[in-house]
Design an enzyme around this catalytic site. Sequence first.
Site, PDB file in Angstrom:
ATOM      1  N   LYS A  77       0.845  -1.207   0.000  1.00 24.63           N
ATOM      2  CA  LYS A  77       0.000   0.000   0.000  1.00 24.63           C
ATOM      3  C   LYS A  77       0.875   1.251   0.000  1.00 24.63           C
ATOM      4  O   LYS A  77       1.918   1.282   0.670  1.00 24.63           O
ATOM      5  CB  LYS A  77      -0.890  -0.035   1.245  1.00 24.63           C
ATOM      6  CG  LYS A  77      -1.907   1.102   1.328  1.00 24.63           C
ATOM      7  CD  LYS A  77      -2.777   0.934   2.579  1.00 24.63           C
ATOM      8  CE  LYS A  77      -3.862   1.991   2.682  1.00 24.63           C
ATOM      9  NZ  LYS A  77      -4.699   1.811   3.885  1.00 24.63           N
ATOM     10  N   SER A 152      -9.668   1.537   3.106  1.00 21.08           N
ATOM     11  CA  SER A 152      -8.905   2.355   2.199  1.00 21.08           C
ATOM     12  C   SER A 152      -7.853   1.595   1.384  1.00 21.08           C
ATOM     13  O   SER A 152      -7.348   2.125   0.400  1.00 21.08           O
ATOM     14  CB  SER A 152      -8.195   3.446   3.005  1.00 21.08           C
ATOM     15  OG  SER A 152      -7.264   2.877   3.889  1.00 21.08           O
ATOM     16  N   SER A 176      -9.616  -0.858   7.228  1.00 16.85           N
ATOM     17  CA  SER A 176      -9.089  -0.693   5.868  1.00 16.85           C
ATOM     18  C   SER A 176      -8.402  -1.899   5.248  1.00 16.85           C
ATOM     19  O   SER A 176      -8.093  -1.875   4.062  1.00 16.85           O
ATOM     20  CB  SER A 176      -8.129   0.484   5.818  1.00 16.85           C
ATOM     21  OG  SER A 176      -8.858   1.674   5.715  1.00 16.85           O
TER      22      SER A 176
HETATM   23  N1  GLN Z   1     -13.011   3.496   6.619  1.00 15.25           N
HETATM   24  C1  GLN Z   1     -12.395   3.944   7.834  1.00 15.25           C
HETATM   25  C2  GLN Z   1     -12.111   5.426   7.748  1.00 15.25           C
HETATM   26  O1  GLN Z   1     -12.470   5.996   6.781  1.00 15.25           O
HETATM   27  C3  GLN Z   1     -11.163   3.148   8.128  1.00 15.25           C
HETATM   28  C4  GLN Z   1      -9.961   3.596   7.428  1.00 15.25           C
HETATM   29  C5  GLN Z   1      -8.750   2.786   7.761  1.00 15.25           C
HETATM   30  O2  GLN Z   1      -8.826   1.740   8.384  1.00 15.25           O
HETATM   31  N2  GLN Z   1      -7.607   3.318   7.381  1.00 15.25           N
HETATM   32  O3  GLN Z   1     -11.558   6.009   8.620  1.00 15.25           O
END
Ligand code: GLN
Length: 486
Positions: A77, A152, A176
């Site tokens: 990532k 994400s 994420s």
């Molecule tokens: N979807 C969650 C957010 O928008 C988690 C994001 C993540 O785990 N980086 O914060």
Amino acid sequence: MITSETITQTRDRIVTGETNARSVAESAVGAAEKLNGSLNAFLEIDRQGAVTRASEVDAQLKNDAAPVLAGVPIAIKDNICVRGLQTSCGSKILGDYHPPYNATVIDRLLAAGAVIIGKTNCDEFAMGSSNENSAFGTVKNPWDTARVPGGSSGGSAAAVAAGIVPVALGSDTGGSVRQPASLCGVVGLKPTYGRNSRYGLVAFASSLDQIGIFARNVSDVATVLGVIAGRDPHDATTADVPVPDYVAALNGEIKGSRIGFPRALFGRGLDADVRASVEGAVQTYRDLGAEIVEVDLPHAKYAIAVYYIIATAEASSNLARFDGVRYGFRAEEAPELRSMYRRTREEGFGPEVKRRIMLGTYVLSAGYYEAYYHKAQQVRTLLKDDFRRAFAVCDAIITPTSPTTAFMIGEKVNDPLAMYLNDIYTVTANLAGIPGLSVPCGLSSAGLPVGFQLLGPYWSEPALLRLGDVYQQARPSSLARPPVYA
Ligand code: GLN
């Protein structure tokens, strides 16, 4: 194709000379290049670096004992630092930032013989559940390219689902890794907080962030976790807890396991197909000899509210460092320093990141700190207590990973609250610091993947991986392949 076997089998074929690391790397890079036009999963594909590195691995194999990941291709990532490659975090503000060092997890992967083939697309600074917040375009779901891959870490999930790489790393602050794994039909693990090092992971919310692993097989997750886990002097929050043999833990045993079923979490807001699939997985575990026990997590209903206070508070502080002086992008033609800061941040950050910085600054501000931030920390403790009580009567808790299957690109972009609600099942693990594993459990009536989540006590990765592996062995059809496939 490489992804129909485990990474240990791939490695063994390389070590015995049946193939070599170079041709495995070339086929992974070729697949990434071929599919990136339709998936947009990679922000950088490092053909030259991967081939050079794979050739080095081949040369070393002639002299040295072969390491566990010899020649295994992997995608990373784009918020995890790899020397020589970009780390944009999906943001214009970091643009073509090239870190001068490796994250600790990267050093460990390389020492184990892995070959990094590129950096994957993600929501800007890992803030999002759909990948639509990337400054470099949305990732497409390999099951249906009109749909989001989740977020994400959507690029890593899509790269594994599409068979480009057998494993990839992501980061999980509120889901994420697990949520995109579920929406793309692959396995995703968020380890216990402190299980592996965050050194070299660009911080979003430091008390919640943890690097996680995507793969098609639970056993591949176990192999990679064994490589990256453990204490790191560069990250004081890593724990000095021994790293067990995660692969040896996959012994197929399930009789006597107690799986907690939090009935209240299977109610309102849960898509009917997702409910049916996950309840099917519960039945599978029962049939295999596990005992299903009802558990209650009375404070789980506050988890979204608590998460979006704590995560934004920490983000507003962590992102203060991006000011146009030290990294990446700087706005042109500012007359003096303060306006340079202001314009850099105005032009460099996207709308969701700005929203989070404002929310975070608000909840930390004098007069609101007690009402929001402090209160959220207290509820966080109550949530941890919920889990402690539940794990007194069960070894793991099963939930859906996401309330819905992959939604359409554009469907929720104008409704941030609906987007945030997608994280309802995943944020609890980050708030409590416990591990969570998402495992695919079939397709919805529309042919989209569904995943279930197993949550366990601190350091229970061996048990979670064992349960996940037992399921995959019993239900091989749950490993279906998407239409877009290498
Ligand atoms: N979807 C969650 C957010 O928008 C988690 C994001 C993540 O785990 N980086 O914060």
